[in-house]
Design an enzyme around this catalytic site. Sequence first.
Site, PDB file in Angstrom:
ATOM      1  N   GLU A 175       0.830  -1.217   0.000  1.00 60.09           N
ATOM      2  CA  GLU A 175       0.000   0.000   0.000  1.00 60.09           C
ATOM      3  C   GLU A 175       0.862   1.264   0.000  1.00 60.09           C
ATOM      4  OE1 GLU A 175      -2.896  -0.560   3.170  1.00 60.09           O
ATOM      5  OE2 GLU A 175      -4.164  -1.691   1.780  1.00 60.09           O
ATOM      6  N   GLU A 388      -5.662  -8.333  -1.291  1.00 60.41           N
ATOM      7  CA  GLU A 388      -6.337  -8.184   0.005  1.00 60.41           C
ATOM      8  C   GLU A 388      -7.795  -7.847  -0.261  1.00 60.41           C
ATOM      9  OE1 GLU A 388      -4.843  -5.566   3.088  1.00 60.41           O
ATOM     10  OE2 GLU A 388      -2.773  -6.030   2.529  1.00 60.41           O
TER      11      GLU A 388
HETATM   12  C1  BG6 Z   1      -4.713  -3.031   4.608  1.00 58.87           C
HETATM   13  C2  BG6 Z   1      -3.375  -3.427   5.165  1.00 58.87           C
HETATM   14  O1  BG6 Z   1      -4.789  -1.670   4.596  1.00 58.87           O
HETATM   15  O2  BG6 Z   1      -5.852  -3.352   5.305  1.00 58.87           O
HETATM   16  C3  BG6 Z   1      -3.412  -4.513   6.202  1.00 58.87           C
HETATM   17  O3  BG6 Z   1      -2.478  -3.775   4.129  1.00 58.87           O
HETATM   18  C4  BG6 Z   1      -4.612  -4.319   7.090  1.00 58.87           C
HETATM   19  O4  BG6 Z   1      -2.201  -4.525   6.890  1.00 58.87           O
HETATM   20  C5  BG6 Z   1      -5.863  -4.414   6.240  1.00 58.87           C
HETATM   21  O5  BG6 Z   1      -4.687  -5.188   8.164  1.00 58.87           O
HETATM   22  C6  BG6 Z   1      -7.170  -4.324   7.002  1.00 58.87           C
HETATM   23  O6  BG6 Z   1      -7.162  -3.194   7.810  1.00 58.87           O
HETATM   24  P1  BG6 Z   1      -7.434  -3.282   9.368  1.00 58.87           P
HETATM   25  O7  BG6 Z   1      -7.178  -1.939   9.869  1.00 58.87           O
HETATM   26  O8  BG6 Z   1      -8.839  -3.705   9.520  1.00 58.87           O
HETATM   27  O9  BG6 Z   1      -6.476  -4.286   9.881  1.00 58.87           O
END
Ligand code: BG6
Length: 490
Positions: A175, A388
């Site tokens: 990111e 993701e």
């Molecule tokens: C992404 C990141 O932004 O979102 C992860 O690459 C992160 O590291 C994921 O865990 C989900 O976000 P959060 O804040 O719910 O963990």
Amino acid sequence: MSFPKGFLWGGAVAANQCEGAYLEDGKGLAVPDMLLGGDVNTPRTFLPVTDPKAFYPSHEAVDFYHHYKEDIALFAEMGWSVFRLSINWARIYPNGDDEEPNEAGLAFYDHVFDECRKYGIEPLVTLCHYEMPWNIVKKYNGFYNRETIGLFLKYAETVFTRYKDKVKYWLTFNEINTPLMMYPNGMSNLYSLGLMEKEDLEAVEPIRLSTLKDVPQKKWTALHHEFIASALAVKLGHSINPDFMIGNMICHITLYPLTPNPVDMLAAQTEDDLKNNLCGDVQVRGEYPAYVYRYWEEHDIDSSFILEGDEEILKEGTVDMYTFSYYMSNCVTVKEDAEQIKGNMSLGAKNPYLKASDWGWQIDPVGLRWTLNKLAARYPHVPLMVVENGFGAFDKMEEDGSVHDPYRIDYFRAHIQAMGEAVDDGVPLIGYTTWGPVDLVSASTGEYAKRYGFIYVNRHDDGTGDFSRSRKDSFFWYKKVCESNGEDLD
Ligand code: BG6
């Protein structure tokens, strides 16, 4: 709806959010090791020394360091063909500028990759997922200092060489665009660039991440250095193994105009360019896009950080694939009184057509199809991967040990359907890794309670729990999806 043969199905984690063992076998402190927990209403805090009385979730996380065999066996049981994980930079170079790498850290990832290969699972490795060694932040001011490029390349060369026959798929920075998009920016400057103002660095009391200072000139300088580090790493990787597929990684929070008012349309386009497109444009096309120069001029950014030779470096280090995270979409409007999304991040105007998670993240599977088509048109013929996507939720374990999570299955079903439609639209999508397949620590809130997994981990925000694993209903559902190459979504 047909996913191509050989489509990669799996899940994704980050070392700092799952491994724990934060000082074991010679590992040094990394940025997340300085962060305490928060929740949906309370931003995380940062303390530049570790306080023995405080609870730092990354220190034990979900103890993947000692459970990796069990976890990878469960991933294999689901029929995965890919597992995205990061190497914790501070496990390899504990201070970031050490002469020699830490052999015990290298050996750990050898074991992890061997375990994956045993089951035919392809590792997809992020070199830096918010895991800069803390010493680089303190001593060099992160990527603000051009010397950090050399430190990163030394680390990249070490792991590319060591794992050249075990890992084919790599991502440079997780990111990379978040310093341009997340509010508060000071937080992503630290996470992503290792950049902090001196007075924040010297704090003796915990500081809210939301109050860390953002100095735009420094941020753009540091980001430029990160682009150069990424481009040089791509070139270096290819010289070590020409078969490597090396990608970038963008946080794509899809943006729509709130209304058809042309000024909203333009505002949405401008924000989309800055937040979602700019970094990808640099990394895929190998040059800064035209629109950034006007932005820099209007925001008094002096671009003298671009040194002679940098343009060639960017051109020669373009990525082989574009990867991104996709969780939600938001709206943009010039109307100041538009209703805002309420959640753990302030990201824009509320979309009246969408529902949101308990953390205010708006659920938008159609937006994923839209985004994939946008990216395929923007970067023709570049393979795309969704690395993701997932649903953070409160889960409840029943007395018999089962966890019923139909809301998570609904979320994934709709997003996988949207990906299938995009494939049918002609998008060159090559893989999908869901976020947090085994419950882990949330990056933005530091909570365990925000669970993403197919696998439940008995660990809680009060520090209790024995780290035992159990399969949720979604585990059995995702197993069918992987085994049927995305055809069985019932
Ligand atoms: C992404 C990141 O932004 O979102 C992860 O690459 C992160 O590291 C994921 O865990 C989900 O976000 P959060 O804040 O719910 O963990």
